[in-house]
Design a protein around this motif. Structure first.
Motif, short mmCIF file in Angstrom:
data_model
loop_
_atom_site.label_atom_id
_atom_site.label_comp_id
_atom_site.label_asym_id
_atom_site.label_seq_id
_atom_site.Cartn_x
_atom_site.Cartn_y
_atom_site.Cartn_z
N GLY A 11 -0.93 9.22 9.01
CA GLY A 11 0.23 8.90 8.16
C GLY A 11 1.19 7.96 8.85
O GLY A 11 1.76 7.07 8.22
N GLU A 12 1.35 8.12 10.18
CA GLU A 12 2.26 7.25 10.91
C GLU A 12 1.71 5.82 10.95
O GLU A 12 2.45 4.87 10.90
CB GLU A 12 2.45 7.77 12.33
N ASP A 13 0.39 5.68 11.06
CA ASP A 13 -0.21 4.36 11.18
C ASP A 13 -0.61 3.76 9.85
O ASP A 13 -1.06 2.62 9.80
CB ASP A 13 -1.45 4.42 12.09
N ALA A 14 -0.46 4.49 8.76
CA ALA A 14 -0.89 4.00 7.46
C ALA A 14 -0.06 2.80 7.04
O ALA A 14 1.12 2.69 7.38
CB ALA A 14 -0.79 5.12 6.42
N LEU A 15 -0.68 1.89 6.30
CA LEU A 15 0.02 0.70 5.81
C LEU A 15 1.04 1.09 4.76
O LEU A 15 0.82 2.00 3.94
CB LEU A 15 -0.98 -0.28 5.22
N GLY A 42 13.52 8.59 3.14
CA GLY A 42 14.23 8.80 4.40
C GLY A 42 14.14 7.63 5.36
O GLY A 42 14.56 7.76 6.51
N GLU A 43 13.63 6.48 4.92
CA GLU A 43 13.48 5.34 5.81
C GLU A 43 14.20 4.11 5.23
O GLU A 43 14.29 3.94 4.01
CB GLU A 43 12.00 4.99 6.02
N THR A 44 14.71 3.26 6.12
CA THR A 44 15.29 1.98 5.71
C THR A 44 14.31 0.88 6.07
O THR A 44 14.06 0.63 7.26
CB THR A 44 16.63 1.73 6.41
N LEU A 45 13.74 0.27 5.08
CA LEU A 45 12.73 -0.75 5.32
C LEU A 45 13.36 -2.12 5.52
O LEU A 45 14.43 -2.40 4.99
CB LEU A 45 11.73 -0.80 4.15
N ARG A 46 12.66 -2.94 6.26
CA ARG A 46 13.07 -4.31 6.48
C ARG A 46 11.96 -5.24 5.98
O ARG A 46 10.79 -4.87 5.98
CB ARG A 46 13.39 -4.56 7.95
N TYR A 47 12.39 -6.47 5.62
CA TYR A 47 11.46 -7.41 5.00
C TYR A 47 11.50 -8.75 5.74
O TYR A 47 12.53 -9.16 6.26
CB TYR A 47 11.80 -7.64 3.52
N SER A 48 10.34 -9.41 5.75
CA SER A 48 10.23 -10.74 6.32
C SER A 48 9.56 -11.66 5.30
O SER A 48 8.66 -11.23 4.56
CB SER A 48 9.41 -10.72 7.62
N VAL A 49 10.00 -12.92 5.29
CA VAL A 49 9.51 -13.89 4.30
C VAL A 49 8.92 -15.10 5.03
O VAL A 49 9.46 -15.57 6.04
CB VAL A 49 10.66 -14.34 3.37
N GLU A 50 7.82 -15.61 4.50
CA GLU A 50 7.19 -16.81 5.01
C GLU A 50 6.84 -17.74 3.85
O GLU A 50 6.68 -17.29 2.72
CB GLU A 50 5.91 -16.48 5.80
N PHE A 51 6.76 -19.05 4.17
CA PHE A 51 6.37 -20.01 3.13
C PHE A 51 5.27 -20.92 3.65
O PHE A 51 5.05 -21.08 4.85
CB PHE A 51 7.57 -20.84 2.68
N ALA A 100 6.83 0.88 13.57
CA ALA A 100 5.58 0.19 13.87
C ALA A 100 4.71 0.02 12.63
O ALA A 100 3.62 -0.56 12.71
CB ALA A 100 4.81 0.95 14.94
N ARG A 101 5.17 0.49 11.51
CA ARG A 101 4.38 0.43 10.28
C ARG A 101 4.72 -0.84 9.50
O ARG A 101 5.88 -1.22 9.38
CB ARG A 101 4.65 1.66 9.42
#
Length: 295
Positions: A11-15, A42-51, A100-101
């Motif tokens: 579960g920790e390593d799952a995508l 319960g988690e704050t996700l972060r996002y990255s963008v590429e073009f 790390a996910r």
């Protein structure tokens, strides 16, 4: 116990789920990439963008370029205006991560070309400053030019046009006739994509004053001209006389040359039969004149 532990590790390593509903909002050459948030309890996700632009696809092995301003952000919107710098097809993608996910990349469906941006009419304010027709235009950025149309109400067939390339202050359009109504409308134009917006709503203003004021002004001007025409010759004559007396005053005969009544005959004439009279000036000494006067 081992099964539960294995499930926990997996579960920790799952995508993470990939971001969905990726789309672009593009208005007036400002481009925003948006997506739906990935929910992890319960988690704050972060996002990255590429073009990926046309060059990266065809000449750089289909590489992708990260947008630094949109790296590990918590918002679900990214301003990609500065990165979309050419009128070519772009592809964009977004990835979510926490710790790390990471998720798979979520990719924009289809390509984006800035030529498809939505152009809106400019905001404008029409001003009547005395007899001057002015317009104040919204500053939409260096990429924008403005095509301004203006005309006198009732004379729509004589529309005039002015192209404004830089908005710095109020723009002067025309000098209005007193009491006339003048109308203005404008549209934006972007040379980089060779496209124009629709026209703004027409705004009209009225020039200050009316026809009667023009009539009064005309009458006053005529009266002033008549007075000037009458007084100018007199002033010219008076001025010439003043200059004449100042520069060429009348000659005054000195007292020594004046002929005064005297008992002494100063002029002796010949006989009456003489056709001419010889004039002689006799200078008599002062002692003899005193002697004659005493006698």
């Amino acid at each position: 116990f081992l099964c539960f532990l294995l499930l926990g590790i997996l579960g920790e390593d799952a995508l993470l789920p990939a971001p969905q509903n990726i789309s672009i909002l593009s208005t007036n050459m400002k481009h925003l990439l948006t997506w739906s948030p990935v929910i992890v309890q319960g988690e704050t996700l972060r996002y990255s963008v590429e073009f990926q632009g046309e060059y990266e696809r065809e000449y750089a092995n289909e590489s992708w370029i990260a947008i630094n301003e949109c790296s590990l952000i918590t918002a679900t919107v990214c301003n990609i205006t500065e990165d979309i710098s050419a009128t070519v097809a772009y592809n964009l993608r977004v990835r979510a991560e926490v710790g790390a996910r990471r998720s798979e990349w979520g990719t924009l469906k289809g390509f984006f070309n800035r030529v498809t941006t939505s152009l809106t009419p400019p905001l404008l304010k029409v001003i009547a400053d005395g007899y001057h027709l002015l317009v104040e235009l919204e500053d939409m950025g260096p990429a924008f030019q403005f095509r301004v149309l203006y005309w006198k109400k009732g004379e729509e067939s004589r529309v005039q046009e002015k192209v404004v390339k830089e908005v710095s202050s109020v723009v002067h359009l025309d000098t209005m006739e007193a009491g006339g109504d003048y109308c203005v409308k404008a549209q934006t134009y972007v040379e980089a994509i060779n496209r124009s917006s629709s026209f703004s709503q027409t705004q009209c203003v009225r020039a200050q004053g009316d026809t009667s004021m023009w009539l009064v002004t005309a009458l006053a001007s005529c009266a002033g001209f008549a007075v000037a025409a009458l007084t100018l010759p007199f002033l010219t004559w008076k001025t010439s006389k003043m200059f004449q007396y100042s520069c060429c005053p009348p000659a005054v005969l000195p007292d020594t040359l004046k002929v005064l009544e005297s008992p002494t005959q100063l002029i002796l004439c010949g006989s009456e039969e003489a056709e001419q009279c010889d004039l002689m000036v006799v200078v008599i000494p002062s002692e003899e004149i005193l002697h004659l006067w005493i006698q």
